[in-house]
Motif scaffolding. Structure first.
Motif, mmCIF file in Angstrom:
data_model
loop_
_atom_site.group_PDB
_atom_site.id
_atom_site.type_symbol
_atom_site.label_atom_id
_atom_site.label_comp_id
_atom_site.label_asym_id
_atom_site.label_seq_id
_atom_site.Cartn_x
_atom_site.Cartn_y
_atom_site.Cartn_z
ATOM 1 N N SER A 84 0.873 -1.109 -0.059
ATOM 2 C CA SER A 84 0.137 0.106 0.102
ATOM 3 C C SER A 84 0.749 1.367 0.205
ATOM 4 O O SER A 84 2.093 1.120 0.257
ATOM 5 C CB SER A 84 -0.948 -0.120 1.212
ATOM 6 N N ILE A 136 -0.758 -0.511 -6.352
ATOM 7 C CA ILE A 136 -0.690 -1.699 -5.638
ATOM 8 C C ILE A 136 -0.016 -2.822 -6.301
ATOM 9 O O ILE A 136 -0.778 -2.953 -7.500
ATOM 10 C CB ILE A 136 -1.912 -1.949 -4.647
ATOM 11 N N ALA B 133 -1.343 8.482 8.470
ATOM 12 C CA ALA B 133 -0.626 7.681 7.307
ATOM 13 C C ALA B 133 -0.907 6.200 7.241
ATOM 14 O O ALA B 133 -1.196 5.578 6.288
ATOM 15 C CB ALA B 133 1.001 8.093 7.667
ATOM 16 N N TYR B 134 -1.127 5.678 8.348
ATOM 17 C CA TYR B 134 -1.300 4.172 8.532
ATOM 18 C C TYR B 134 -2.899 3.959 8.165
ATOM 19 O O TYR B 134 -3.168 3.094 7.395
ATOM 20 C CB TYR B 134 -1.092 3.703 9.940
ATOM 21 N N ALA B 136 -4.461 5.687 6.222
ATOM 22 C CA ALA B 136 -4.519 5.909 4.752
ATOM 23 C C ALA B 136 -3.808 4.612 3.884
ATOM 24 O O ALA B 136 -4.393 4.009 2.954
ATOM 25 C CB ALA B 136 -3.745 7.098 4.230
ATOM 26 N N LEU B 137 -2.927 4.049 4.501
ATOM 27 C CA LEU B 137 -2.413 2.838 4.093
ATOM 28 C C LEU B 137 -3.732 1.568 3.945
ATOM 29 O O LEU B 137 -3.391 1.004 2.941
ATOM 30 C CB LEU B 137 -1.220 2.034 4.768
ATOM 31 N N TYR B 138 -4.313 1.719 5.046
ATOM 32 C CA TYR B 138 -5.329 0.399 4.937
ATOM 33 C C TYR B 138 -6.351 0.884 4.066
ATOM 34 O O TYR B 138 -6.989 -0.063 3.560
ATOM 35 C CB TYR B 138 -6.064 0.557 6.434
ATOM 36 N N ARG B 140 -6.155 2.669 1.265
ATOM 37 C CA ARG B 140 -5.799 2.225 -0.138
ATOM 38 C C ARG B 140 -5.574 0.853 -0.434
ATOM 39 O O ARG B 140 -6.120 0.752 -1.609
ATOM 40 C CB ARG B 140 -4.286 3.065 -0.296
ATOM 41 N N ARG B 141 -5.279 -0.001 0.503
ATOM 42 C CA ARG B 141 -5.433 -1.366 0.043
ATOM 43 C C ARG B 141 -6.762 -1.817 -0.010
ATOM 44 O O ARG B 141 -7.222 -2.742 -0.883
ATOM 45 C CB ARG B 141 -4.651 -2.112 1.235
ATOM 46 N N VAL B 239 0.297 -8.012 9.229
ATOM 47 C CA VAL B 239 -0.632 -6.666 8.745
ATOM 48 C C VAL B 239 0.064 -5.547 9.580
ATOM 49 O O VAL B 239 0.323 -5.540 10.873
ATOM 50 C CB VAL B 239 -2.005 -6.649 9.106
ATOM 51 N N LEU B 240 0.754 -4.844 8.649
ATOM 52 C CA LEU B 240 1.324 -3.731 8.981
ATOM 53 C C LEU B 240 0.690 -2.808 9.972
ATOM 54 O O LEU B 240 -0.640 -2.257 9.430
ATOM 55 C CB LEU B 240 1.827 -2.801 7.863
#
Lengths: 178, 385
Positions: A84, A136, B133-134, B136-138, B140-141, B239-240
């Motif tokens: 991501s 991605i 930021a974290y 947003a990473l989730y 986007r995924r 999971v990050l």
């Protein structure tokens, strides 16, 4: 310049300014030639083969480890695929270092999945790489980078940038987008 | 509870206000309390680190047993767990649980100084990786895996703001439109300002007692805590997660079939002897709009990837089959870290009693809260009537 290059955290990645690698001490870390020698450094447990990044030097954290092993330094894969990504449109608080008098320039953050290690490693993208350049699953490669500079030091770090050599998407070459 | 907002006062005042309100609601005097458990407030120095004693002193020393707990955002749930354990262990009949915060504006930041052995400090220093930021990473995924869109995320804010507008304790009490979410500034692509919860001041408190004590004091049918989940992840955590710079390697050991977030609710369901099909409502930890959709899946309301469809079908709105965040959620309250897991239980309590006013879920019998504390603290509470 009398300033010295220094890793922002000791022991997390190889020296990018010497030691026989081909980085040549370039200060333009984001746009230099790919550095085949530049690697993130983790540790591996000799008893159970578990890999840790950031490095774990005290004791293996795998609860199923038989024990008795040693943690030895191991370089991580140079390439991986995007898990991501995002960016930072607002200035982060300290201890992130930025010039409060300069206009805020968003950075891009990329979480990259390394196949061999089966782990995701977060990093800033090389300068000029925008979220619009990424998707991605894209292949990324590790390059040396500069986090910030002060009067005494050039603080070095790692950056992810779209992989060269035909694996990346067309147009995702890190040149930035208008 | 103390109303949430930006009041600019000490966390002690918010906590004692909430404590007095909870005692009045229970029909008890402070002197009736045998134990006080404080959820720690890490931004407030010495008094915040010893919150149990701080609240006890502010209410007037009366010799009660005291405990202070810290589990980041799960602090309130850990406090409930401590109180419940004391009651079940026969150490106390009545326990007062309190959490309160006086939060700074803007991003949460780690404590100062040079602390390269602290993973929370490192993720800011090395990456500038803020909490959004974290989130947003989730987000986007989810967009890549499930086809969620920013418009789906915005509808979570629209839903929660509509509920929050009906809650006099919420900080934000104005309905929000999808157009307003879309017009707000991007914080961390693809999330915008109105996709991300604010930081707030606020306080929440609960009075817990044994069933025998409650019945003796005229409460034949009280709201009961049926389960408290405080699980840690299992290795390798794949999971990050905040504040990680990398996940555990899954090359040698396969990850558990369910994520850490999903394991939090599963543990609570198992302890309570119920399943997601039994729920009347849920309060989940909507740090971001996109994260609320993930919680739908993690608490078992739908399969992975179907969160946005559940929202679009109106299932999780007031009036839907399983309303989620009837309080308005963090979207309407903002974060007051040690108080928010308690605030979730307050909302369940009012809903299960049938006293939630205009946001009441008709006939509510069973509810769950879900929350996650930084550094591996799971948190879920099941309450029943």
């Amino acid at each position: 310049m009398a300033r010295t290059r220094r890793p922002v955290v000791a022991g997390w990645f190889t020296d990018d300014a010497g030691g026989g690698t081909d980085a040549g001490g370039a200060t333009d870390a984001g746009g230099g030639s790919p550095d085949g020698g530049f690697r993130l450094l983790g540790t591996r447990c000799s008893a159970c083969a578990a890999v840790f990044f950031p490095r774990e030097d005290d004791a293996c954290r795998n609860p199923g480890c038989p024990g008795g092993g040693e943690l030895t330094e191991t370089p991580l894969s140079r390439r991986g695929r995007i898990w991501s990504f995002t960016d930072g449109r607002y200035r982060p608080p300290a201890p992130y270092v930025s010039d409060p008098d300069a206009p805020w320039e968003p950075y891009t953050l990329v979480a990259v999945e390394l196949a061999a290690e089966a782990m995701v490693v977060l990093g800033q993208a090389a300068p000029g790489v925008r979220t619009a350049d990424l998707a991605i699953g894209d292949e990324m490669e590790l390059v040396p980078g500069v986090l910030n500079e002060d009067d005494e030091h050039i603080w070095t770090t790692w950056h992810w940038r779209p992989a060269t050599g035909g694996a990346a998407r067309p147009g995702a070459d890190g040149e930035g987008n208008a | 509870m103390h109303p949430w907002g930006k009041w600019g006062r000490s966390f002690v005042g918010y906590g004692t206000h909430a404590a007095r309100a909870a005692l009045a609601d229970a029909g008890l005097e402070w002197r009736d309390v045998g134990s006080v458990v404080g959820a720690n407030t890490m931004r407030c120095g010495y008094p915040g680190y010893v919150a149990g004693a701080t609240f006890a002193q502010a209410l007037g020393w009366q010799g009660a047993r005291v405990t202070s707990v810290y589990a980041a955002c799960a602090s309130g749930a850990q406090a409930v767990n401590t109180a419940r354990s004391q009651i079940l262990g026969g150490l106390a009949d009545v326990v007062l649980v309190v959490g309160a915060d006086s939060a700074p504006k803007g991003f949460f930041a780690p404590a100062g100084g040079e602390r390269p052995d602290d993973p929370d400090w490192l993720r800011f220093r090395v990456l500038g990786a803020t909490n959004p930021a974290y989130f947003a990473l989730y987000a986007r995924r989810r967009m890549a895996l499930y086809g969620d869109t920013p418009e789906d995320f915005a509808q979570v804010k629209v839903k929660n703001a509509a509920a929050g507008a009906l809650n006099p304790l919420a900080r934000y009490r104005t309905p929000v439109s999808a157009a307003e979410v879309a017009a707000s500034a991007v914080v961390a692509d693809p999330l915008r300002l109105l996709d991300i919860c604010a930081t707030s001041d606020g306080g929440a408190a609960l009075v817990l007692s044994s069933m025998e004590f409650a019945r003796r004091h005229g409460h034949p049918d009280p709201v009961r805590i049926r389960a408290v989940s405080t699980v840690t992840p299992t290795y390798p955590k794949a999971v990050l997660d905040l504040p990680d710079i990398a996940t555990d390697s899954a090359a040698v050991v396969s990850p558990a079939p369910h994520s850490f977030r999903a394991s939090i609710a599963r543990a609570a369901y198992e302890e309570a002897g119920i399943g997601p099909e039994d729920l009347s409502l849920a309060e989940v930890y909507d740090l971001s709009t996109a994260l609320e959709l993930e919680w739908y899946e993690d608490i078992g309301l739908c399969a992975a990837g179907e969160g946005a469809k559940l929202l679009r079908d109106g299932v999780t709105s007031l009036g839907g089959r399983v309303p989620v965040n009837t309080s308005g959620g963090l979207a309407s309250f903002g974060e007051a870290v040690p108080a928010q897991a308690l605030a979730q239980v307050c909302e369940l309590t009012w809903q299960l009693r049938g006293t939630a006013g205009d946001r009441q879920v008709p006939g509510a019998r069973t509810g769950i809260t879900a929350n996650q504390g930084l550094f591996g603290h799971g948190s879920a509470v099941v309450a029943v009537r």
